[in-house]
Design an enzyme around this catalytic site. Structure first.
Site, PDB file in Angstrom:
ATOM      1  N   HIS A 157       3.469  -7.322  -5.521  1.00 16.30           N
ATOM      2  CA  HIS A 157       4.413  -6.520  -6.375  1.00 16.30           C
ATOM      3  C   HIS A 157       5.452  -5.662  -5.262  1.00 16.30           C
ATOM      4  CE1 HIS A 157       1.635  -3.092  -4.990  1.00 16.30           C
ATOM      5  NE2 HIS A 157       2.582  -2.334  -4.795  1.00 16.30           N
ATOM      6  N   ASP A 187      -2.576  -9.772  -7.021  1.00 16.42           N
ATOM      7  CA  ASP A 187      -1.387  -9.197  -6.197  1.00 16.42           C
ATOM      8  C   ASP A 187      -1.412  -9.247  -4.658  1.00 16.42           C
ATOM      9  OD1 ASP A 187       0.778  -7.330  -6.155  1.00 16.42           O
ATOM     10  OD2 ASP A 187      -0.635  -5.313  -6.406  1.00 16.42           O
ATOM     11  N   SER A 264       1.484   0.102   0.071  1.00 16.55           N
ATOM     12  CA  SER A 264       1.085  -1.120  -0.389  1.00 16.55           C
ATOM     13  C   SER A 264       1.168  -2.192   0.468  1.00 16.55           C
ATOM     14  CB  SER A 264       1.932  -1.261  -1.853  1.00 16.55           C
ATOM     15  OG  SER A 264       1.512  -0.270  -2.716  1.00 16.55           O
TER      16      SER A 264
END
Length: 423
Positions: A157, A187, A264
């Site tokens: 993402h 992901d 992230s």
């Protein structure tokens, strides 16, 4: 305010008068004081001896620890090395150079609303054409170098749909990044930069993690580069449905090390400085609830992305839940459930997707999965892990409990349909 001093003087005067009038009472008074003093002295000696004996014999470590706490009231909760520093510092010094910042941007074109194409509207405004609206969206995340020739692991993402990717190293060098592949199911993504002899991370064993172990997160939260946070492993094997992202197929590591937007794709490390996970998700409004993809999963996906640019996930086509006696009772007592459960343990099949491998093999809602390829499946996480480690096209031996009887069926795993979000 003068009452108390007057009373004291009065008592003192009366005491002097008594002492002058009679020497005999004074003798008894002195004798009483002498006896009392002797008793107090003996008690003091006995107490001192007891204190000395117990403090030096019964509790030899109490006084030094207390003295140390008083001398240094603020103590680190982290174990200290011989030079007085905690274990986090050398980990950060070793791994920090291999952690990068990733900036991604993409241009989004907004279509003109249909009302602007209406003839009446165009005539009213003189027929001036309305061009499509374009907007550049920017975002940033983290990543870590897994190969000295510039291969970087991050979240899908972070770079999904990006027109431009920029990678910045801790030493300030900046490179244009090329996305080798992304896998929205887990992901995971791999980015490549043209550089050599880069610092790399060391990979640990995420399969042997236990709650309570130390966890260190390094990343770039909210634009604050090279941020380090420390916590513990709070849990392992968290299903994506529990985390709130049911479209992912990952058994997450849970940690209370602070993770924020921008973390992230960054590494989650153990006390030895080895990567055990990739930070990927948080729960909005919660504190101390961060989630990371186990490095074993991320590395397996990365290898496929590097080799072919895509990933094929085995797929059975069932929705499932871990069975418990309480859940069994709730289902059986609910006339609207449409199910009858005879097992106390296992994984309950709640729904079978139409035309899926499970449907073709004859699985039904209400079946209880007990084993897959001989591996006991006491929770849904185990089923997911066993299936994910298999190969597309391979046959899985599934042992079921159905209506109080045991049966075994063979299910041929198909490719997971990415557009379909069921597990």
């Amino acid at each position: 305010m003068h009452t108390q001093p007057q009373d004291v003087n009065k008592v003192s005067a009366e005491s002097n008068t008594v002492e002058l009038k009679s020497s005999k009472p004074n003798f008894y008074w002195k004798q009483s004081v002498s006896y009392l003093s002797t008793m107090l002295l003996g008690a003091a000696i006995a107490w001192s001896g007891s204190y000395y004996f117990f403090s030096h014999a019964s509790m030899p470590q109490t006084r030094p620890a207390l003295a140390q706490a008083i001398a240094s009231p603020v103590q680190s909760r982290l174990p200290l090395s011989a030079d007085g520093s905690n274990f986090v510092t050398p980990v950060v010094e070793s791994v920090g150079p291999a952690v990068v910042r990733i900036d991604a941007s993409k241009t989004v074109t907004s279509e003109v609303p249909e009302v602007f194409n209406d003839p009446f509207f165009r005539e009213f405004f003189g027929g001036v054409p309305v061009p499509p609206q374009r907007q550049v969206q920017r975002g940033s995340g983290s990543g870590f170098i897994i190969n000295s020739n510039g291969q970087i692991l991050t979240n899908a993402h972070v770079v999904a749909g990006a027109d431009e990717v920029r990678v910045t190293l801790k030493d300030g060098r900046s490179f244009k990044g090329r996305v080798l592949g992304t896998d929205p199911v887990t992901d995971v993504a791999v980015v490549k930069i043209e550089a050599q002899n880069l610092p790399v991370v060391r990979v640990g064993d995420s399969e042997k993690l236990q709650p309570g172990e130390w966890a260190i997160a390094i990343g770039n939260p909210l634009g604050l580069d090279n941020t380090v946070t420390v916590g513990i492993i709070s849990a392992t094997g968290r299903l994506s449905s529990q985390v709130g992202i049911p479209d992912k197929r990952v058994s997450f590591i849970q940690t209370d090390a602070a993770i924020n937007p921008g973390n992230s794709g960054g590494p989650l490390l153990n006390a030895a400085g080895e990567v055990i996970g990739m930070n990927t998700a948080i729960i909005n409004g919660a504190q101390g609830l961060g989630f990371a993809i186990p490095i074993a999963t991320a590395q397996r996906i990365a290898d496929q992305l590097i080799a072919s640019g895509k990933v094929q996930h085995p797929y059975l086509g069932v929705q499932m839940v871990t069975l418990s006696p309480e859940l069994k009772q709730e289902i059986n007592s609910n006339p609207n459930s449409g199910l009858t459960v005879n097992e106390d343990k296992g994984v309950l099949v709640v729904r079978v997707m139409p035309n899926s491998p499970a449907a073709k093999a004859g699985l039904r809602a209400g079946d209880v999965i007990k084993k897959i390829n001989g591996t006991p499946t006491l929770d849904a996480s185990t089923v997911q892990q066993v299936v994910e480690k298999g190969q597309v096209g391979s046959k899985l031996s599934v042992e079921l409990g159905r209506n109080g009887q045991s049966l075994t069926v063979a299910v041929q795993a198909a490719t997971f349909p990415v557009e379909q979000q069921e597990p």
